[in-house]
Design a protein around this motif. Structure first.
Motif, PDB file in Angstrom:
ATOM      1  N   LEU A   9     -13.789  14.281  22.475  1.00 31.69           N
ATOM      2  CA  LEU A   9     -15.016  14.883  21.954  1.00 31.69           C
ATOM      3  C   LEU A   9     -16.231  14.422  22.755  1.00 31.69           C
ATOM      4  CD1 LEU A   9     -14.544  14.614  18.082  1.00 31.69           C
ATOM      5  CD2 LEU A   9     -14.061  16.551  19.582  1.00 31.69           C
ATOM      6  N   PRO A  10     -17.150  15.327  23.056  1.00 30.48           N
ATOM      7  CA  PRO A  10     -18.370  14.944  23.777  1.00 30.48           C
ATOM      8  C   PRO A  10     -19.229  13.942  23.015  1.00 30.48           C
ATOM      9  CG  PRO A  10     -18.059  17.318  23.870  1.00 30.48           C
ATOM     10  CD  PRO A  10     -17.057  16.796  22.884  1.00 30.48           C
ATOM     11  N   SER A  11     -19.199  13.994  21.674  1.00 27.57           N
ATOM     12  CA  SER A  11     -20.070  13.111  20.906  1.00 27.57           C
ATOM     13  C   SER A  11     -19.360  12.566  19.673  1.00 27.57           C
ATOM     14  CB  SER A  11     -21.339  13.844  20.466  1.00 27.57           C
ATOM     15  OG  SER A  11     -22.196  12.978  19.756  1.00 27.57           O
ATOM     16  N   VAL A  12     -19.423  11.250  19.524  1.00 30.40           N
ATOM     17  CA  VAL A  12     -18.918  10.562  18.339  1.00 30.40           C
ATOM     18  C   VAL A  12     -20.048   9.681  17.822  1.00 30.40           C
ATOM     19  CG1 VAL A  12     -17.154   9.048  17.388  1.00 30.40           C
ATOM     20  CG2 VAL A  12     -16.589  10.541  19.309  1.00 30.40           C
ATOM     21  N   SER A  13     -20.392   9.829  16.558  1.00 31.10           N
ATOM     22  CA  SER A  13     -21.510   9.064  16.000  1.00 31.10           C
ATOM     23  C   SER A  13     -21.146   8.513  14.627  1.00 31.10           C
ATOM     24  CB  SER A  13     -22.774   9.933  15.917  1.00 31.10           C
ATOM     25  OG  SER A  13     -22.560  11.064  15.097  1.00 31.10           O
ATOM     26  N   ILE A  14     -21.948   7.542  14.187  1.00 31.53           N
ATOM     27  CA  ILE A  14     -21.753   6.877  12.893  1.00 31.53           C
ATOM     28  C   ILE A  14     -23.109   6.746  12.212  1.00 31.53           C
ATOM     29  CG2 ILE A  14     -21.093   4.717  11.743  1.00 31.53           C
ATOM     30  CD1 ILE A  14     -19.204   4.157  14.083  1.00 31.53           C
ATOM     31  N   VAL A  15     -23.123   6.934  10.893  1.00 32.37           N
ATOM     32  CA  VAL A  15     -24.297   6.598  10.076  1.00 32.37           C
ATOM     33  C   VAL A  15     -23.911   5.433   9.182  1.00 32.37           C
ATOM     34  CG1 VAL A  15     -25.936   7.360   8.332  1.00 32.37           C
ATOM     35  CG2 VAL A  15     -25.158   8.961  10.086  1.00 32.37           C
ATOM     36  N   SER A  16     -24.704   4.355   9.227  1.00 32.75           N
ATOM     37  CA  SER A  16     -24.383   3.132   8.486  1.00 32.75           C
ATOM     38  C   SER A  16     -25.668   2.499   7.966  1.00 32.75           C
ATOM     39  CB  SER A  16     -23.659   2.143   9.416  1.00 32.75           C
ATOM     40  OG  SER A  16     -23.568   0.850   8.847  1.00 32.75           O
ATOM     41  N   ASN A  17     -25.543   1.660   6.925  1.00 30.35           N
ATOM     42  CA  ASN A  17     -26.712   0.881   6.510  1.00 30.35           C
ATOM     43  C   ASN A  17     -26.847  -0.389   7.346  1.00 30.35           C
ATOM     44  OD1 ASN A  17     -25.004  -1.121   5.422  1.00 30.35           O
ATOM     45  ND2 ASN A  17     -25.226  -0.360   3.327  1.00 30.35           N
ATOM     46  N   GLY A  18     -25.841  -0.680   8.164  1.00 29.18           N
ATOM     47  CA  GLY A  18     -25.927  -1.776   9.124  1.00 29.18           C
ATOM     48  C   GLY A  18     -25.564  -3.146   8.602  1.00 29.18           C
ATOM     49  N   SER A  19     -25.305  -3.287   7.306  1.00 36.02           N
ATOM     50  CA  SER A  19     -25.122  -4.610   6.718  1.00 36.02           C
ATOM     51  C   SER A  19     -23.813  -5.275   7.119  1.00 36.02           C
ATOM     52  CB  SER A  19     -25.193  -4.523   5.188  1.00 36.02           C
ATOM     53  OG  SER A  19     -24.152  -3.704   4.683  1.00 36.02           O
ATOM     54  N   LEU A  20     -22.803  -4.504   7.486  1.00 35.04           N
ATOM     55  CA  LEU A  20     -21.484  -5.054   7.776  1.00 35.04           C
ATOM     56  C   LEU A  20     -21.119  -5.018   9.258  1.00 35.04           C
ATOM     57  CD1 LEU A  20     -19.502  -3.431   4.801  1.00 35.04           C
ATOM     58  CD2 LEU A  20     -20.398  -5.766   4.951  1.00 35.04           C
ATOM     59  N   ILE A  21     -22.028  -4.579  10.106  1.00 34.77           N
ATOM     60  CA  ILE A  21     -21.723  -4.451  11.536  1.00 34.77           C
ATOM     61  C   ILE A  21     -21.876  -5.804  12.220  1.00 34.77           C
ATOM     62  CG2 ILE A  21     -22.243  -3.235  13.667  1.00 34.77           C
ATOM     63  CD1 ILE A  21     -23.485  -0.999  12.027  1.00 34.77           C
ATOM     64  N   ARG A  22     -20.869  -6.174  12.994  1.00 37.36           N
ATOM     65  CA  ARG A  22     -20.894  -7.419  13.741  1.00 37.36           C
ATOM     66  C   ARG A  22     -20.786  -7.128  15.238  1.00 37.36           C
ATOM     67  NH1 ARG A  22     -22.347  -8.111   9.421  1.00 37.36           N
ATOM     68  NH2 ARG A  22     -21.604  -9.579   7.815  1.00 37.36           N
ATOM     69  N   GLU A  23     -21.237  -8.055  16.050  1.00 37.72           N
ATOM     70  CA  GLU A  23     -21.237  -7.826  17.492  1.00 37.72           C
ATOM     71  C   GLU A  23     -19.819  -7.610  18.024  1.00 37.72           C
ATOM     72  OE1 GLU A  23     -23.191  -9.617  21.625  1.00 37.72           O
ATOM     73  OE2 GLU A  23     -23.126 -10.868  19.815  1.00 37.72           O
ATOM     74  N   ARG A  24     -18.835  -8.249  17.432  1.00 39.48           N
ATOM     75  CA  ARG A  24     -17.460  -8.081  17.921  1.00 39.48           C
ATOM     76  C   ARG A  24     -16.993  -6.630  17.822  1.00 39.48           C
ATOM     77  NH1 ARG A  24     -16.991 -11.241  13.222  1.00 39.48           N
ATOM     78  NH2 ARG A  24     -16.039 -10.185  11.437  1.00 39.48           N
ATOM     79  N   TRP A  25     -17.578  -5.868  16.878  1.00 43.29           N
ATOM     80  CA  TRP A  25     -17.217  -4.455  16.785  1.00 43.29           C
ATOM     81  C   TRP A  25     -17.694  -3.714  18.038  1.00 43.29           C
ATOM     82  CZ3 TRP A  25     -18.787   0.514  17.018  1.00 43.29           C
ATOM     83  CH2 TRP A  25     -17.952   1.485  16.471  1.00 43.29           C
ATOM     84  N   PHE A  26     -18.900  -3.999  18.472  1.00 46.04           N
ATOM     85  CA  PHE A  26     -19.421  -3.376  19.698  1.00 46.04           C
ATOM     86  C   PHE A  26     -18.576  -3.767  20.911  1.00 46.04           C
ATOM     87  CE2 PHE A  26     -23.238  -3.029  17.093  1.00 46.04           C
ATOM     88  CZ  PHE A  26     -23.765  -1.811  17.494  1.00 46.04           C
ATOM     89  N   VAL A  27     -18.156  -5.028  20.972  1.00 43.01           N
ATOM     90  CA  VAL A  27     -17.343  -5.493  22.088  1.00 43.01           C
ATOM     91  C   VAL A  27     -16.062  -4.671  22.193  1.00 43.01           C
ATOM     92  CG1 VAL A  27     -15.995  -7.429  22.983  1.00 43.01           C
ATOM     93  CG2 VAL A  27     -18.266  -7.831  22.010  1.00 43.01           C
ATOM     94  N   LYS A  28     -15.454  -4.377  21.046  1.00 42.61           N
ATOM     95  CA  LYS A  28     -14.161  -3.695  21.020  1.00 42.61           C
ATOM     96  C   LYS A  28     -14.284  -2.177  21.088  1.00 42.61           C
ATOM     97  CE  LYS A  28      -9.729  -4.011  18.585  1.00 42.61           C
ATOM     98  NZ  LYS A  28      -9.030  -4.661  17.425  1.00 42.61           N
ATOM     99  N   TYR A  29     -15.297  -1.615  20.409  1.00 43.89           N
ATOM    100  CA  TYR A  29     -15.336  -0.157  20.242  1.00 43.89           C
ATOM    101  C   TYR A  29     -16.624   0.511  20.752  1.00 43.89           C
ATOM    102  CZ  TYR A  29     -11.380  -1.020  17.126  1.00 43.89           C
ATOM    103  OH  TYR A  29     -10.167  -1.413  16.609  1.00 43.89           O
ATOM    104  N   GLY A  30     -17.604  -0.277  21.174  1.00 45.48           N
ATOM    105  CA  GLY A  30     -18.880   0.307  21.573  1.00 45.48           C
ATOM    106  C   GLY A  30     -18.777   1.335  22.681  1.00 45.48           C
ATOM    107  N   GLN A  31     -17.839   1.150  23.588  1.00 44.30           N
ATOM    108  CA  GLN A  31     -17.707   2.086  24.703  1.00 44.30           C
ATOM    109  C   GLN A  31     -17.328   3.495  24.259  1.00 44.30           C
ATOM    110  OE1 GLN A  31     -14.117   1.323  27.189  1.00 44.30           O
ATOM    111  NE2 GLN A  31     -13.612  -0.249  25.650  1.00 44.30           N
TER     112      GLN A  31
END
Length: 248
Positions: free
Chosen positions: A36-58
């Motif tokens: 898919l050209p675009s994948v997005s998420i809407v979140s309140n941000g309270s549970l997001i940790r940097e390790r998630w970006f390391v693994k899935y941010g790309q």
């Protein structure tokens, strides 16, 4: 195969299950397997940790964080309070991670009785999101209004004139994308957990039959989706981070 180009995961809070691990696998699947050209998420941000970006941010194009106020007392009043976590400081941290891991950063704000007079210009300009989506508080029968509703939102409702007043105050913010109630209810393709399209035209979420049972072309007939309204509200934009050409 039916032509989907963009998927957006929202909730509730999509990071609830396994601190986003399941969500991360979905995001990766949509990029790697579905292409898919675009994948997005809407979140309140309270549970997001940097390790998630390391693994899935790309694999993620856009992260939208819900922020209805830059005043912590108002956030608590609205129901956005996050205990000991300062919502505004957390927003700044998420903005920094998005920049570091090359994910486009977006802010969603629902304008309601308790924040309609707030001036958010300085904060939005500091955070510099690619889009600031500003919604008028919308009542949905059975969800936040009426018998059997999960929550009652009548006390949050504002008029079109009050919403326009908020937009006029922030008209100089270049990333502002406003959405009044009339634009919202007919211009989204919403799927629930059973893969049913949800039709909001009558002020409630009426489900179609599941695309798993009848296919996309049949189910979408009952979605209530108005393509002209979708295009008019700017629903089609540069939604892939490759196309956004951001200065990281």
């Amino acid at each position: 195969s039916a032509g989907m180009e963009k998927v957006n995961f929202s909730g509730g809070e999509p990071f609830l299950q396994d601190r986003g691990e399941y969500l991360g696998r979905l995001v990766r699947f949509c990029k790697q397997e579905l292409g898919l050209p675009s994948v997005s998420i809407v979140s309140n941000g309270s549970l997001i940790r940097e390790r998630w970006f390391v693994k899935y941010g790309q694999y993620l194009d856009i992260l939208a964080i819900s922020c209805d106020s830059f005043n912590e007392d108002v956030n608590v009043l609205i129901g956005r309070g996050q205990g000991r976590l300062n919502h505004v400081e957390n927003l700044r941290k998420l903005r920094r991670w998005c920049r570091e891991y090359r994910v486009a950063f977006k802010i969603n704000s629902v304008i309601n009785r308790f924040n309609v007079d707030e001036d958010m210009r300085a904060h939005i300009q500091e955070l510099n999101p690619v889009r600031w989506k500003v919604f008028q508080c919308l009542l949905i029968d059975g969800e936040n209004a009426g018998d059997g509703a999960l929550r009652e939102a009548e006390r949050f409702v504002i008029s079109k004139e009050e919403f326009q007043g908020f937009l006029d105050r922030h008209r100089e913010v270049p990333c502002l994308v406003p959405e009044c109630n009339d634009k919202m209810k007919d211009s989204y393709l919403i799927l629930d957990e059973y893969m049913r399209f949800l039709n909001c035209r009558e002020g409630r979420k009426d489900p179609s039959r599941s695309i798993l049972d009848v296919g996309v072309q049949e189910a979408i007939k009952f979605s209530g989706f108005d393509e002209a309204t979708f295009l008019k509200r700017g629903g089609k934009y540069a939604w892939s981070k490759a196309d956004l050409q951001l200065d990281w």
